[in-house]
Design a protein around this motif. Structure first.
Motif, PDB file in Angstrom:
ATOM      1  N   VAL A 179      -1.301  13.896   2.169  1.00 31.00           N
ATOM      2  CA  VAL A 179      -1.896  12.980   1.705  1.00 31.00           C
ATOM      3  C   VAL A 179      -1.865  13.409   0.223  1.00 31.00           C
ATOM      4  CG1 VAL A 179      -4.450  12.103   1.760  1.00 31.00           C
ATOM      5  CG2 VAL A 179      -3.458  12.450   3.288  1.00 31.00           C
ATOM      6  N   SER A 181      -1.986  12.179  -4.836  1.00 32.59           N
ATOM      7  CA  SER A 181      -2.067  11.113  -5.440  1.00 32.59           C
ATOM      8  C   SER A 181      -0.784  11.308  -6.435  1.00 32.59           C
ATOM      9  CB  SER A 181      -3.298  11.491  -6.047  1.00 32.59           C
ATOM     10  OG  SER A 181      -4.231  11.588  -5.833  1.00 32.59           O
ATOM     11  N   PRO A 221       1.084   4.329  -5.081  1.00 36.05           N
ATOM     12  CA  PRO A 221      -0.110   3.972  -3.732  1.00 36.05           C
ATOM     13  C   PRO A 221       0.194   3.678  -2.699  1.00 36.05           C
ATOM     14  CG  PRO A 221      -1.053   4.059  -6.317  1.00 36.05           C
ATOM     15  CD  PRO A 221       0.161   3.943  -6.154  1.00 36.05           C
ATOM     16  N   GLY A 222      -0.129   3.721  -1.560  1.00 37.78           N
ATOM     17  CA  GLY A 222      -0.091   3.009  -0.320  1.00 37.78           C
ATOM     18  C   GLY A 222      -0.047   4.151   0.755  1.00 37.78           C
ATOM     19  N   THR A 223       0.203   2.995   2.038  1.00 38.27           N
ATOM     20  CA  THR A 223       0.291   3.774   3.687  1.00 38.27           C
ATOM     21  C   THR A 223       1.865   3.999   3.781  1.00 38.27           C
ATOM     22  OG1 THR A 223      -2.552   3.824   3.379  1.00 38.27           O
ATOM     23  CG2 THR A 223      -0.498   4.077   5.585  1.00 38.27           C
ATOM     24  N   THR A 246      -0.135   8.937   3.341  1.00 38.16           N
ATOM     25  CA  THR A 246      -0.447   7.937   2.348  1.00 38.16           C
ATOM     26  C   THR A 246      -1.062   8.536   1.203  1.00 38.16           C
ATOM     27  OG1 THR A 246      -2.633   7.554   4.046  1.00 38.16           O
ATOM     28  CG2 THR A 246      -3.442   7.760   2.177  1.00 38.16           C
ATOM     29  N   VAL A 247      -0.767   7.672   0.469  1.00 34.30           N
ATOM     30  CA  VAL A 247      -0.376   8.211  -1.184  1.00 34.30           C
ATOM     31  C   VAL A 247      -1.528   7.506  -1.500  1.00 34.30           C
ATOM     32  CG1 VAL A 247       0.657   7.933  -3.534  1.00 34.30           C
ATOM     33  CG2 VAL A 247       1.968   8.313  -0.977  1.00 34.30           C
ATOM     34  N   LYS A 248      -2.473   7.984  -2.343  1.00 33.67           N
ATOM     35  CA  LYS A 248      -3.932   7.290  -3.269  1.00 33.67           C
ATOM     36  C   LYS A 248      -2.717   7.136  -5.120  1.00 33.67           C
ATOM     37  CE  LYS A 248      -7.013   9.972  -0.582  1.00 33.67           C
ATOM     38  NZ  LYS A 248      -7.867  11.652  -0.671  1.00 33.67           N
TER      39      LYS A 248
END
Length: 248
Positions: A179, A181, A221-223, A246-248
């Motif tokens: 995980v 950003s 961002p995305g999964t 998971t990228v926020k």
């Protein structure tokens, strides 16, 4: 950079790209039992080269590779719909052997055999079974074998831990984080067993790599699901972790 890859049944392909540098190298390698025929870059044939470096990856590029089975050489290869489960376990085998084999002999490891090209077999007794495929070209005399392991349990278990079979490989990997950003840099380490000699990563965002271990930057961002395929001269294996990053 846009890329197009063909002939991937015979050719293993990938892109090596170091983040922050506008250079990328396309790699094409013939799989065992196959030959690399040609590589086309932006519509121009450049011959059977194993790599091609692009110095400007901002521009659009197309690249394709083609291959064929090595004449007279047989390479045994098959996939199966599952490698473990509870009795009765029905396994479907898909034969993908190269070199125009004309006959096949399967040994399912439980005393039963088959000469079908794509057999379906049901295991009724718990145990760890070594499945062997022998592919033969009766005209050239070429022959090759491949074995894979199947674990059959007496009941459902959360995750299998099959005993390694000689020559069998298992794909496995971990990331230093899952995980972060955007932009986030993630390092992947290969934990595969069985002495694989080649690796192919699908990083889930359109990027691939043939490095054993790598560092990748996710910009959007995305999964993302990550898949690692490994192989050696005897067999191959793959693992996919769905929604792993998971990228926020």
């Amino acid at each position: 950079m846009h890329r197009m890859m063909t002939g991937r049944f015979y050719i293993q392909t990938g892109i090596n790209h170091i983040p922050g540098i506008q250079i990328a190298t396309y790699i094409a390698q013939a799989k065992p039992g196959a030959d690399l025929m040609n590589v086309s870059v932006n519509g121009t044939l450049v011959g059977p080269v194993n790599s091609w470096t692009f110095s400007n990856i901002i521009a659009n590029h197309t690249i394709s590779s083609s291959g064929r089975p090595t004449p007279g050489q047989v390479h045994a290869f098959f996939t199966l719909n599952t490698t473990w489960g509870a009795v009765p376990l029905t396994v479907e085998f898909t034969n993908q052997s190269l070199g125009n084999p004309s006959s096949f002999f399967w040994n399912f490891g439980d005393g039963r055999t088959s000469t079908d090209r794509d057999p379906i077999h049901t295991y009724t007794t718990p145990g760890i079974y070594s499945v062997t495929l022998k592919a033969m070209n009766d005209q050239t005399g070429g022959m090759a074998t491949l074995n894979k392991a199947i674990t059959v349990t007496s009941g459902e278990i959360p995750s299998p831990t099959p005993t390694p079979v000689p020559g069998e490989i298992t794909a496995s990997f971990e990331a230093d984080r899952t995980v972060g950003s955007a932009p986030v840099q993630i390092s992947y380490i290969d934990l595969s067993t069985g002495n694989p000699t080649s690796w192919l990563w699908d990083l889930g965002d359109g990027n691939v790599s043939v490095s054993q271990n790598l560092t990748h930057i996710y910009q959007v961002p995305g999964t993302y699901s990550v898949r690692l395929s490994v192989q050696n001269s005897l067999t191959s294996a793959s693992i996919e972790k769905i929604g792993y990053i998971t990228v926020k």
